[in-house]
Design a protein around this motif. Sequence first.
Motif, PDB file in Angstrom:
ATOM      1  N   HIS A 186      36.557  68.627  13.988  1.00 11.15           N
ATOM      2  CA  HIS A 186      37.371  69.255  12.941  1.00 11.15           C
ATOM      3  C   HIS A 186      36.399  69.775  11.894  1.00 11.15           C
ATOM      4  CE1 HIS A 186      40.621  69.710  10.025  1.00 11.15           C
ATOM      5  NE2 HIS A 186      41.449  69.642  11.033  1.00 11.15           N
ATOM      6  N   GLY A 218      42.929  56.314   4.411  1.00 11.34           N
ATOM      7  CA  GLY A 218      41.775  56.437   5.302  1.00 11.34           C
ATOM      8  C   GLY A 218      41.707  55.219   6.216  1.00 11.34           C
ATOM      9  N   GLU A 268      31.141  68.407  15.352  1.00 11.90           N
ATOM     10  CA  GLU A 268      32.282  67.791  14.663  1.00 11.90           C
ATOM     11  C   GLU A 268      33.551  68.514  15.135  1.00 11.90           C
ATOM     12  OE1 GLU A 268      33.484  65.366  12.499  1.00 11.90           O
ATOM     13  OE2 GLU A 268      35.339  66.482  12.828  1.00 11.90           O
ATOM     14  N   THR A 274      42.184  49.736  -3.481  1.00 12.62           N
ATOM     15  CA  THR A 274      42.772  50.227  -2.272  1.00 12.62           C
ATOM     16  C   THR A 274      43.465  49.094  -1.544  1.00 12.62           C
ATOM     17  OG1 THR A 274      42.269  51.337  -0.148  1.00 12.62           O
ATOM     18  CG2 THR A 274      40.547  50.005  -1.083  1.00 12.62           C
ATOM     19  N   LYS A 293      35.012  56.292  -3.349  1.00 13.72           N
ATOM     20  CA  LYS A 293      33.953  57.087  -3.996  1.00 13.72           C
ATOM     21  C   LYS A 293      32.963  56.205  -4.766  1.00 13.72           C
ATOM     22  CE  LYS A 293      37.432  60.171  -3.364  1.00 13.72           C
ATOM     23  NZ  LYS A 293      37.702  60.386  -1.943  1.00 13.72           N
ATOM     24  N   LEU A 294      32.684  55.029  -4.240  1.00 13.72           N
ATOM     25  CA  LEU A 294      31.708  54.148  -4.888  1.00 13.72           C
ATOM     26  C   LEU A 294      30.454  54.019  -4.031  1.00 13.72           C
ATOM     27  CD1 LEU A 294      34.086  51.265  -6.029  1.00 13.72           C
ATOM     28  CD2 LEU A 294      33.404  53.325  -7.270  1.00 13.72           C
ATOM     29  N   GLY A 331      31.047  64.313  12.691  1.00 13.85           N
ATOM     30  CA  GLY A 331      30.427  64.838  11.462  1.00 13.85           C
ATOM     31  C   GLY A 331      30.993  64.205  10.215  1.00 13.85           C
ATOM     32  N   GLY A 332      31.118  62.854  10.234  1.00 17.20           N
ATOM     33  CA  GLY A 332      31.419  62.112   9.009  1.00 17.20           C
ATOM     34  C   GLY A 332      30.105  61.593   8.437  1.00 17.20           C
ATOM     35  N   THR A 346      27.866  54.065   1.520  1.00 19.93           N
ATOM     36  CA  THR A 346      26.651  53.715   0.783  1.00 19.93           C
ATOM     37  C   THR A 346      25.450  53.528   1.712  1.00 19.93           C
ATOM     38  OG1 THR A 346      28.083  52.581  -0.804  1.00 19.93           O
ATOM     39  CG2 THR A 346      25.722  52.062  -0.915  1.00 19.93           C
ATOM     40  N   GLY A 373      43.195  51.950   4.361  1.00 19.22           N
ATOM     41  CA  GLY A 373      43.105  51.791   2.907  1.00 19.22           C
ATOM     42  C   GLY A 373      43.744  52.992   2.242  1.00 19.22           C
ATOM     43  N   SER A 425      37.341  57.831   0.801  1.00 24.80           N
ATOM     44  CA  SER A 425      36.833  56.544   0.313  1.00 24.80           C
ATOM     45  C   SER A 425      37.205  56.349  -1.158  1.00 24.80           C
ATOM     46  CB  SER A 425      35.313  56.498   0.476  1.00 24.80           C
ATOM     47  OG  SER A 425      34.693  57.262  -0.537  1.00 24.80           O
TER      48      SER A 425
HETATM   49  C1  LIG Z   1      40.042  53.262   2.000  1.00 23.07           C
HETATM   50  C2  LIG Z   1      38.567  53.278   2.158  1.00 23.07           C
HETATM   51  C3  LIG Z   1      37.738  53.177   1.047  1.00 23.07           C
HETATM   52  C4  LIG Z   1      36.362  53.190   1.208  1.00 23.07           C
HETATM   53  N1  LIG Z   1      35.570  53.166   0.105  1.00 23.07           N
HETATM   54  C5  LIG Z   1      34.234  53.182   0.223  1.00 23.07           C
HETATM   55  C6  LIG Z   1      33.412  53.229  -0.923  1.00 23.07           C
HETATM   56  O1  LIG Z   1      33.891  53.296  -2.052  1.00 23.07           O
HETATM   57  N2  LIG Z   1      32.071  53.225  -0.738  1.00 23.07           N
HETATM   58  C7  LIG Z   1      31.517  53.151   0.504  1.00 23.07           C
HETATM   59  O2  LIG Z   1      30.300  53.104   0.583  1.00 23.07           O
HETATM   60  N3  LIG Z   1      32.267  53.179   1.623  1.00 23.07           N
HETATM   61  C8  LIG Z   1      33.616  53.194   1.508  1.00 23.07           C
HETATM   62  N4  LIG Z   1      34.409  53.227   2.620  1.00 23.07           N
HETATM   63  C9  LIG Z   1      33.778  53.251   3.952  1.00 23.07           C
HETATM   64  C10 LIG Z   1      33.357  54.668   4.375  1.00 23.07           C
HETATM   65  O3  LIG Z   1      34.248  55.635   3.899  1.00 23.07           O
HETATM   66  C11 LIG Z   1      33.292  54.723   5.899  1.00 23.07           C
HETATM   67  O4  LIG Z   1      32.516  53.654   6.382  1.00 23.07           O
HETATM   68  C12 LIG Z   1      32.681  56.017   6.398  1.00 23.07           C
HETATM   69  O5  LIG Z   1      33.272  57.130   5.777  1.00 23.07           O
HETATM   70  C13 LIG Z   1      32.845  56.122   7.912  1.00 23.07           C
HETATM   71  O6  LIG Z   1      32.236  57.315   8.333  1.00 23.07           O
HETATM   72  P1  LIG Z   1      32.151  57.709   9.867  1.00 23.07           P
HETATM   73  O7  LIG Z   1      31.306  58.899   9.949  1.00 23.07           O
HETATM   74  O8  LIG Z   1      31.765  56.521  10.670  1.00 23.07           O
HETATM   75  O9  LIG Z   1      33.666  58.050  10.287  1.00 23.07           O
HETATM   76  P2  LIG Z   1      34.499  59.387   9.980  1.00 23.07           P
HETATM   77  O10 LIG Z   1      34.292  59.875   8.612  1.00 23.07           O
HETATM   78  O11 LIG Z   1      35.918  59.119  10.380  1.00 23.07           O
HETATM   79  O12 LIG Z   1      33.852  60.472  10.954  1.00 23.07           O
HETATM   80  C14 LIG Z   1      34.089  60.507  12.334  1.00 23.07           C
HETATM   81  C15 LIG Z   1      34.208  61.966  12.721  1.00 23.07           C
HETATM   82  O13 LIG Z   1      34.191  62.079  14.143  1.00 23.07           O
HETATM   83  C16 LIG Z   1      34.952  63.216  14.489  1.00 23.07           C
HETATM   84  N5  LIG Z   1      35.299  63.149  15.906  1.00 23.07           N
HETATM   85  C17 LIG Z   1      36.148  62.294  16.522  1.00 23.07           C
HETATM   86  N6  LIG Z   1      36.195  62.561  17.846  1.00 23.07           N
HETATM   87  C18 LIG Z   1      35.356  63.607  18.085  1.00 23.07           C
HETATM   88  C19 LIG Z   1      34.981  64.345  19.252  1.00 23.07           C
HETATM   89  N7  LIG Z   1      35.473  64.058  20.457  1.00 23.07           N
HETATM   90  N8  LIG Z   1      34.094  65.373  19.117  1.00 23.07           N
HETATM   91  C20 LIG Z   1      33.552  65.670  17.899  1.00 23.07           C
HETATM   92  N9  LIG Z   1      33.888  64.992  16.767  1.00 23.07           N
HETATM   93  C21 LIG Z   1      34.774  63.978  16.854  1.00 23.07           C
HETATM   94  C22 LIG Z   1      36.162  63.128  13.555  1.00 23.07           C
HETATM   95  O14 LIG Z   1      36.814  64.386  13.402  1.00 23.07           O
HETATM   96  C23 LIG Z   1      35.522  62.620  12.264  1.00 23.07           C
HETATM   97  O15 LIG Z   1      35.227  63.650  11.355  1.00 23.07           O
HETATM   98  C24 LIG Z   1      35.802  53.261   2.500  1.00 23.07           C
HETATM   99  C25 LIG Z   1      36.629  53.370   3.624  1.00 23.07           C
HETATM  100  C26 LIG Z   1      37.999  53.403   3.452  1.00 23.07           C
HETATM  101  C27 LIG Z   1      38.891  53.559   4.637  1.00 23.07           C
END
Ligand SMILES: Cc1cc2nc3c(=O)[nH]c(=O)nc-3n(C[C@H](O)[C@H](O)[C@H](O)COP(=O)(O)OP(=O)(O)OC[C@H]3O[C@@H](n4cnc5c(N)ncnc54)[C@H](O)[C@@H]3O)c2cc1C
Length: 544
Positions: A48, A337, A46, A288, A60-61, A24-25, A379, A248, A58
């Motif tokens: 957590h 992150g 999700e 970052t 936040k852009l 749930g990201g 984004t 980051g 992130s």
């Molecule tokens: C430092 C940094 C700066 C960034 N800045 C930007 C920015 O400014 N603009 C931009 O567009 N992008 C930015 N990004 C990129 C963006 O934040 C990520 O690409 C995005 O948040 C990834 O989302 P996700 O859902 O793939 O992963 P996550 O947000 O990590 O979500 C994965 C989820 O899966 C859950 N999970 C894991 N295992 C299980 C399981 N077995 N059962 C159920 N749930 C589970 C976890 O608890 C977690 O909540 C940045 C990234 C970083 C690290």
Amino acid sequence: MNRRDLLARLAEEREPWDLLVIGGGATGLGTAVEAAARGYRTLLAEAHDFAKGTSSRSTKLVHGGVRYLKQGNVGLVLEALRERGRLLKNAPHLVHNLSFVVPRYDWWEGPFYGVGLKLYDLLAGRLGLGPSRFLSLAETLKHLPTVERSGLRGGVIYQDGQFDDARLAVTLARTCAGLGGVPINYLRALALTKKDGLVTGALLRDEETGETHPVAAKAVVNATGVFADAVRRLDDPAALPLVAPSQGVHLVLHRRFLPGDSAIMVPHTDDGRVLFAVPWHGRVVLGTTDTPLDSPPDGLPLEPRALPEEVEFLLSHAGRYLAGRPGPEDVLSVFAGLRPLVRPLAKVTGEGDTAALARDHLVVVSPSGLVTVTGGKWTTYRRMGEDTVDQAALVAGLPERPSKTATLPLHGGREGMDPEEPWSVYGSDALALRGLADERPELGAPLHPRLPYSGVEVVWAVRHEMARTVEDVLARRTRALFLDARASVDAAPAVARLMATELGEGEGWVARQVEEYRAVAGGYVLESHIDKPPSEAGFIRRLP
Ligand SMILES: Cc1cc2nc3c(=O)[nH]c(=O)nc-3n(C[C@H](O)[C@H](O)[C@H](O)COP(=O)(O)OP(=O)(O)OC[C@H]3O[C@@H](n4cnc5c(N)ncnc54)[C@H](O)[C@@H]3O)c2cc1C
């Protein structure tokens, strides 16, 4: 949106879900909204809280990524700029326009950032936020009165988007629920179920009660960010790793260090990194770093820690671009992150749509039918969701239905909200928060003199946004932990008591919640990183 009601829907369901999304990201929520909007019966689990992982950490852009232009990756930038425009229209309460100034020190960089940013404007087309232009030395100093003057020739100003990441995640969960989907937090996928080698569902565990729920689904989507390989191994213990985590780090400083309204973008520091200093919720977010990390055998932490050299890099550079020279004592919060970057093609041979690797996100279908989506950025979450549901619908044999999310307003979406106004991030719900404040004036008292929040947000978060813990409220429903970690710890007991009343919990719950919150928030206080040796502070090893 109420967790008990959603769990009841889960328990009542007898038919297989069209889609089960694990994670749930940004990526999982984007996928679940996409699927629910197409009318597919969608469950999201999700482990957590929504956005507990990378999606609350992130910069936040909402941006195309000016630096990708320099790498010649025009397609990627174009796609992100399109998504930026859509997000501004669909979630105007959470995304707004911000001016960025690039200070220009080297004569050869001027032409690139001048021409490059014109291309950026052009690519954005009618979804552009305003033209970029060169600034004279005097204009640059007006925007950035505190920037290092030695060798400064001028600057370039351009427009990009800014947002509140965790609030957008909660908004997506509400949008999904509003479309008939079932997004549930604190529900972990423990195992995948299979028949004749094909994935048929998962065993989910309610992390609050320990109760397990076997669920059947026509397609299962693995959207677990840096944990994607762990879920792939539930399907196939020998699955090749797809993700290369890169850490980051950001530091949050008082607003006096960046007094103007513009953000600063340094396209490459003397060691070649990109640095942003961005005004956000009355503070400055500085970041970052990009540190490739080793995956320890016991798995990646949910609360990664900044490495001392990352903090040192950010503080030493901050002194060159910000007013005063911020030191460790000025850091209000430090957060890290993990980017779920896609490994180079050579390492993922043998499966999936390899053409997808040319973009920065990857959708892979395993021989068992498990659909994994990773990479990308906040984004482009909507586009990632669209591509993933296209694949998942094929796997599940669902009737083909076109995507609707490009023009779908997100929950509370309302134009004309001033981002500085209290409750602007709630969009049209701000009226209801006002009603709650009128009904219960005692909730209007600030949680802490240094935090822009009151009891109204706490009660709202429990009643309507599935906040279950003090951390959910202080880290993701409000952003107190990120704005001022110490102040948030002081506010924790009051938050816990308000929540206990709403949830029907007692003193024992309050004490446990405050204790658990203190332990998490300690990681956002800088001293805990620099005073302790890495082994004690919970660092993960940097790759050589
Ligand atoms: C430092 C940094 C700066 C960034 N800045 C930007 C920015 O400014 N603009 C931009 O567009 N992008 C930015 N990004 C990129 C963006 O934040 C990520 O690409 C995005 O948040 C990834 O989302 P996700 O859902 O793939 O992963 P996550 O947000 O990590 O979500 C994965 C989820 O899966 C859950 N999970 C894991 N295992 C299980 C399981 N077995 N059962 C159920 N749930 C589970 C976890 O608890 C977690 O909540 C940045 C990234 C970083 C690290």
